[in-house]
Scaffold this active site. Structure first.
Site, PDB file in Angstrom:
ATOM      1  N   ASP A 100     -14.719 -20.240  44.862  1.00 23.35           N
ATOM      2  CA  ASP A 100     -15.182 -19.258  45.852  1.00 23.35           C
ATOM      3  C   ASP A 100     -14.371 -19.280  47.143  1.00 23.35           C
ATOM      4  O   ASP A 100     -14.891 -18.978  48.224  1.00 23.35           O
ATOM      5  CB  ASP A 100     -16.678 -19.476  46.183  1.00 23.35           C
ATOM      6  CG  ASP A 100     -17.547 -19.369  44.954  1.00 23.35           C
ATOM      7  OD1 ASP A 100     -17.173 -18.616  44.038  1.00 23.35           O
ATOM      8  OD2 ASP A 100     -18.590 -20.033  44.919  1.00 23.35           O
ATOM      9  N   LYS A 113     -10.313 -16.054  46.180  1.00 23.35           N
ATOM     10  CA  LYS A 113      -9.193 -15.741  45.281  1.00 23.35           C
ATOM     11  C   LYS A 113      -9.135 -14.250  44.963  1.00 23.35           C
ATOM     12  O   LYS A 113      -8.068 -13.643  44.964  1.00 23.35           O
ATOM     13  CB  LYS A 113      -9.326 -16.556  43.975  1.00 23.35           C
ATOM     14  CG  LYS A 113      -9.287 -18.063  44.195  1.00 23.35           C
ATOM     15  CD  LYS A 113      -9.524 -18.838  42.917  1.00 23.35           C
ATOM     16  CE  LYS A 113     -10.916 -18.705  42.368  1.00 23.35           C
ATOM     17  NZ  LYS A 113     -11.973 -19.326  43.190  1.00 23.35           N
ATOM     18  N   GLY A 139     -16.910 -15.501  39.904  1.00 17.33           N
ATOM     19  CA  GLY A 139     -17.318 -14.276  40.591  1.00 17.33           C
ATOM     20  C   GLY A 139     -16.288 -14.018  41.673  1.00 17.33           C
ATOM     21  O   GLY A 139     -16.225 -14.759  42.650  1.00 17.33           O
ATOM     22  N   HIS A 140     -15.425 -13.045  41.451  1.00 13.52           N
ATOM     23  CA  HIS A 140     -14.329 -12.768  42.388  1.00 13.52           C
ATOM     24  C   HIS A 140     -14.626 -11.470  43.123  1.00 13.52           C
ATOM     25  O   HIS A 140     -14.758 -10.416  42.506  1.00 13.52           O
ATOM     26  CB  HIS A 140     -12.988 -12.689  41.635  1.00 13.52           C
ATOM     27  CG  HIS A 140     -12.590 -14.007  41.037  1.00 13.52           C
ATOM     28  ND1 HIS A 140     -11.408 -14.198  40.373  1.00 13.52           N
ATOM     29  CD2 HIS A 140     -13.208 -15.217  41.037  1.00 13.52           C
ATOM     30  CE1 HIS A 140     -11.328 -15.466  39.981  1.00 13.52           C
ATOM     31  NE2 HIS A 140     -12.418 -16.094  40.364  1.00 13.52           N
ATOM     32  N   GLN A 191     -12.415 -20.629  39.420  1.00  9.96           N
ATOM     33  CA  GLN A 191     -12.944 -21.907  39.925  1.00  9.96           C
ATOM     34  C   GLN A 191     -11.964 -22.508  40.952  1.00  9.96           C
ATOM     35  O   GLN A 191     -11.264 -21.754  41.611  1.00  9.96           O
ATOM     36  CB  GLN A 191     -13.240 -22.890  38.783  1.00  9.96           C
ATOM     37  CG  GLN A 191     -14.449 -22.489  37.926  1.00  9.96           C
ATOM     38  CD  GLN A 191     -14.179 -21.385  36.926  1.00  9.96           C
ATOM     39  OE1 GLN A 191     -13.289 -21.488  36.098  1.00  9.96           O
ATOM     40  NE2 GLN A 191     -14.952 -20.327  36.963  1.00  9.96           N
TER      41      GLN A 191
HETATM   42  P1  GDP Z   1     -13.483 -16.239  44.753  1.00 10.36           P
HETATM   43  O1  GDP Z   1     -14.400 -16.694  43.672  1.00 10.36           O
HETATM   44  O2  GDP Z   1     -12.491 -17.274  45.132  1.00 10.36           O
HETATM   45  O3  GDP Z   1     -12.835 -14.920  44.463  1.00 10.36           O
HETATM   46  O4  GDP Z   1     -14.400 -16.036  46.038  1.00 10.36           O
HETATM   47  P2  GDP Z   1     -15.844 -15.302  46.083  1.00 10.36           P
HETATM   48  O5  GDP Z   1     -15.644 -13.848  45.961  1.00 10.36           O
HETATM   49  O6  GDP Z   1     -16.790 -15.949  45.136  1.00 10.36           O
HETATM   50  O7  GDP Z   1     -16.342 -15.729  47.511  1.00 10.36           O
HETATM   51  C1  GDP Z   1     -15.642 -15.401  48.669  1.00 10.36           C
HETATM   52  C2  GDP Z   1     -16.585 -14.588  49.576  1.00 10.36           C
HETATM   53  O8  GDP Z   1     -16.031 -14.531  50.869  1.00 10.36           O
HETATM   54  C3  GDP Z   1     -16.737 -13.146  49.130  1.00 10.36           C
HETATM   55  O9  GDP Z   1     -18.004 -12.695  49.488  1.00 10.36           O
HETATM   56  C4  GDP Z   1     -15.648 -12.425  49.928  1.00 10.36           C
HETATM   57  O10 GDP Z   1     -15.958 -11.045  50.155  1.00 10.36           O
HETATM   58  C5  GDP Z   1     -15.707 -13.180  51.222  1.00 10.36           C
HETATM   59  N1  GDP Z   1     -14.428 -13.269  51.955  1.00 10.36           N
HETATM   60  C6  GDP Z   1     -13.159 -13.402  51.480  1.00 10.36           C
HETATM   61  N2  GDP Z   1     -12.287 -13.572  52.501  1.00 10.36           N
HETATM   62  C7  GDP Z   1     -13.018 -13.549  53.634  1.00 10.36           C
HETATM   63  C8  GDP Z   1     -12.696 -13.698  55.019  1.00 10.36           C
HETATM   64  O11 GDP Z   1     -11.544 -13.912  55.408  1.00 10.36           O
HETATM   65  N3  GDP Z   1     -13.737 -13.628  55.895  1.00 10.36           N
HETATM   66  C9  GDP Z   1     -15.022 -13.425  55.518  1.00 10.36           C
HETATM   67  N4  GDP Z   1     -15.964 -13.379  56.455  1.00 10.36           N
HETATM   68  N5  GDP Z   1     -15.366 -13.282  54.212  1.00 10.36           N
HETATM   69  C10 GDP Z   1     -14.370 -13.352  53.296  1.00 10.36           C
HETATM   70  P1  IMO Z   2     -14.989 -18.774  41.084  1.00 10.22           P
HETATM   71  O1  IMO Z   2     -13.900 -18.358  40.142  1.00 10.22           O
HETATM   72  C1  IMO Z   2     -17.772 -21.875  42.374  1.00 10.22           C
HETATM   73  C2  IMO Z   2     -19.342 -24.545  39.289  1.00 10.22           C
HETATM   74  C3  IMO Z   2     -20.828 -24.458  38.961  1.00 10.22           C
HETATM   75  C4  IMO Z   2     -21.086 -25.890  38.518  1.00 10.22           C
HETATM   76  C5  IMO Z   2     -19.806 -26.264  37.795  1.00 10.22           C
HETATM   77  C6  IMO Z   2     -19.879 -26.107  36.287  1.00 10.22           C
HETATM   78  O2  IMO Z   2     -15.872 -17.658  41.508  1.00 10.22           O
HETATM   79  O3  IMO Z   2     -14.440 -19.578  42.213  1.00 10.22           O
HETATM   80  P2  IMO Z   2     -19.950 -24.032  34.632  1.00 10.22           P
HETATM   81  O4  IMO Z   2     -20.839 -22.839  34.591  1.00 10.22           O
HETATM   82  O5  IMO Z   2     -18.502 -23.728  34.775  1.00 10.22           O
HETATM   83  O6  IMO Z   2     -20.216 -24.988  33.515  1.00 10.22           O
HETATM   84  O7  IMO Z   2     -20.396 -24.820  35.970  1.00 10.22           O
HETATM   85  O8  IMO Z   2     -18.796 -25.413  38.299  1.00 10.22           O
HETATM   86  N1  IMO Z   2     -18.620 -23.257  39.190  1.00 10.22           N
HETATM   87  C7  IMO Z   2     -18.190 -22.560  40.242  1.00 10.22           C
HETATM   88  N2  IMO Z   2     -18.359 -22.764  41.560  1.00 10.22           N
HETATM   89  N3  IMO Z   2     -17.003 -20.845  41.951  1.00 10.22           N
HETATM   90  C8  IMO Z   2     -16.805 -20.639  40.643  1.00 10.22           C
HETATM   91  O9  IMO Z   2     -15.948 -19.705  40.181  1.00 10.22           O
HETATM   92  C9  IMO Z   2     -17.437 -21.492  39.708  1.00 10.22           C
HETATM   93  N4  IMO Z   2     -17.475 -21.561  38.362  1.00 10.22           N
HETATM   94  C10 IMO Z   2     -18.177 -22.662  38.057  1.00 10.22           C
HETATM   95  O10 IMO Z   2     -21.571 -24.096  40.089  1.00 10.22           O
HETATM   96  O11 IMO Z   2     -21.184 -26.717  39.647  1.00 10.22           O
HETATM   97 MG    MG Z   3     -16.459 -16.838  43.278  1.00  8.79          MG
END
Ligand code: GDP
Ligand code: IMO
Ligand code: MG
Length: 423
Positions: free
Chosen positions: A13, A16, A40-41, A222
């Protein structure tokens, strides 16, 4: 032409999805190499937020081919839902999406086993997303998995029944039943849908594109600290989340890899169980959670929040050979008078180390912090990197010196336009 790889340096998270979206215009292909619907991207542009789980994050750019690689575990039901949502939003994805015939299929029984396994762990739950990731990779490594290409075989239904029978015996070991009957009709209609997509040997596709001079961005899911080998085992996911996973998860040789983008938040979060030495259990952690809207994109769970951990980052940088860092969510720290940076860990005997300790040691070691002044400036409005407040420049400089890698992007908001390119 090269393959550049983008990986998370923390526990996932990091942002990415946003960065793939920002960089995509300079690539011809975006390819996911591991993970599945546990990811979840999030991408935000034109005032709309999109969350992708299995579809590569280049799908919004009509000129980009999007590839789901062999290293991915694919849930056909979730995939169809995701693609339907894109269709509803007017995205024409059909011609631009390829799926590896060697990707593993997540079955309803894998999801059931994920839940059963977690329950059986009692007090030491992984905190899995319960999407069936662990059991599907278990079948892959055990050589009993079903692959996407199998859905084209005449005896697919029989293979499916055999897999479910095997899974039922695993459930019975825990005195449980799979209880998947209600999910099967949806699963088979999603399989029917999957048969209509472009299923291919994506390793050939990608290597042919490389020969034609096309540029590929490999999108990791991840984060490095969730890697099956190097993460905080056993509190990890079940795939190789580091750059090496891009080679095995796409069929691309290491010699093609050029840049490695390491994505890190300006602080740190984790969702699920496991060690997190710089976690804040106080109001400061809560302030970060609220300011950063730190609730999971896949499960909605509150993310654990804490300060940035430089020994951990340095470890991830080493494993991945990171060539540039993108520092995300700097704006979340706008209001803080003081920002803490973990530079070392201290053993109970007072000795310090800048190595990421082993899981056992992490229980007893304490992070050592350097304090830096906050910038107390609203960053989201900034468009000129020169205009970054001095305190943030000093923060960036300190990280660069410690980590010995340049920070080329500072992200100051979720939208694709809130991105400052430093070099
Ligand atoms: P990913 O899994 O690495 O793609 O990241 P996620 O989408 O799960 O989580 C990142 C969260 O931070 C999302 O809700 C994005 O919309 C938000 N986000 C990304 N970059 C920024 C930033 O520079 N500032 C803020 N406030 N939110 C951001
Ligand atoms: P993105 O791509 C954050 C964490 C879960 C748990 C562990 C194992 O959005 O960054 P799993 O379901 O893979 O067996 O869970 O890994 N986890 C993540 N945490 N971002 C993710 O993906 C994750 N995918 C798995 O919360 O701790
Ligand atoms: Mg994510």
């Amino acid at each position: 032409m090269p393959v550049d790889v983008l990986v998370g340096l923390q526990w996932g998270d990091e942002g990415k999805g946003k960065i793939v979206d920002v960089l995509a215009p300079t690539y011809d292909v975006v390819a996911r190499f591991q993970g599945g619907p546990n990811a979840g991207h999030t991408l935000t542009f034109d005032g709309i937020k999109h969350v992708l789980h299995q579809v590569p994050s280049g799908i919004f750019h009509p000129h980009i081919l999007n590839v789901v690689g062999n290293g991915v575990v694919l849930d056909p039901f979730v995939f169809r839902q995701e693609l339907q949502k894109l269709t509803d939003r007017g995205i024409d994805w059909a011609a631009n999406l390829y799926i590896s015939k060697k990707a593993q299929l997540i079955l309803p029984s894998h999801r059931a086993l994920d839940r059963i396994n977690e329950e059986a762990r009692g007090g030491s739950k992984i905190g899995s997303t319960l999407k069936g990731i662990g059991p599907t990779y278990q079948d892959k490594i055990g050589r009993t998995g079903l692959r996407v290409g199998d859905i084209l075989l005449p005896d697919f239904d029989q293979r499916y029944q055999e897999a479910v029978a095997r899974h039922a015996t695993l459930a019975a070991f825990h005195n449980q039943k799979l209880e998947i009957e209600e999910l099967e009709a949806d699963f088979f209609s999603a399989i029917e849908f999957l048969r209509t997509l472009q299923l291919t040997d994506t390793e050939y596709l990608l290597n042919d594109l490389l020969k034609q001079g096309k540029k590929i961005l490999a999108e990791g899911a991840q984060g490095s600290l969730l890697d099956i080998d190097f993460g905080t085992y056993p509190y990890v996911t079940s795939s190789s989340t580091i750059v090496a996973g891009a080679c095995t998860g796409l069929g691309i040789a290491p010699k093609h890899i050029d840049k490695v983008y390491g994505i890190s938040k300006a602080y740190c979060t984790r969702v699920g169980s496991g060690p997190f030495p710089t976690e804040l259990h106080d109001e400061v952690g809560e302030q970060i959670r609220q300011a950063g809207r730190e609730f999971g994109s896949t499960t909605g769970r509150p993310r654990r929040c804490g300060w940035i951990d430089l020994p951990a980052l340095r470890y991830s940088i080493m494993l991945n050979g990171v060539t540039e860092i993108h520092l995300m969510k700097a704006d979340v720290l706008d209001e803080f008078d003081e920002i803490h940076v973990c530079t070392h860990y201290e053993y109970p005997n007072g000795q310090q180390t800048d190595h990421l300790p082993d899981y056992g040691d992490l229980q007893t070691m304490k992070p050592v912090y350097k304090s830096m002044p906050g910038w107390k400036t609203e960053l989201q409005q900034l468009t000129d990197p020169q205009a970054l407040p001095g305190e943030l420049k000093a923060y960036v400089q300190f990280l660069e010196q410690y980590l010995e890698v340049p920070i080329s992007i500072v992200s100051v908001g979720p939208d694709r336009v809130s991105t400052l390119h430093l070099s």
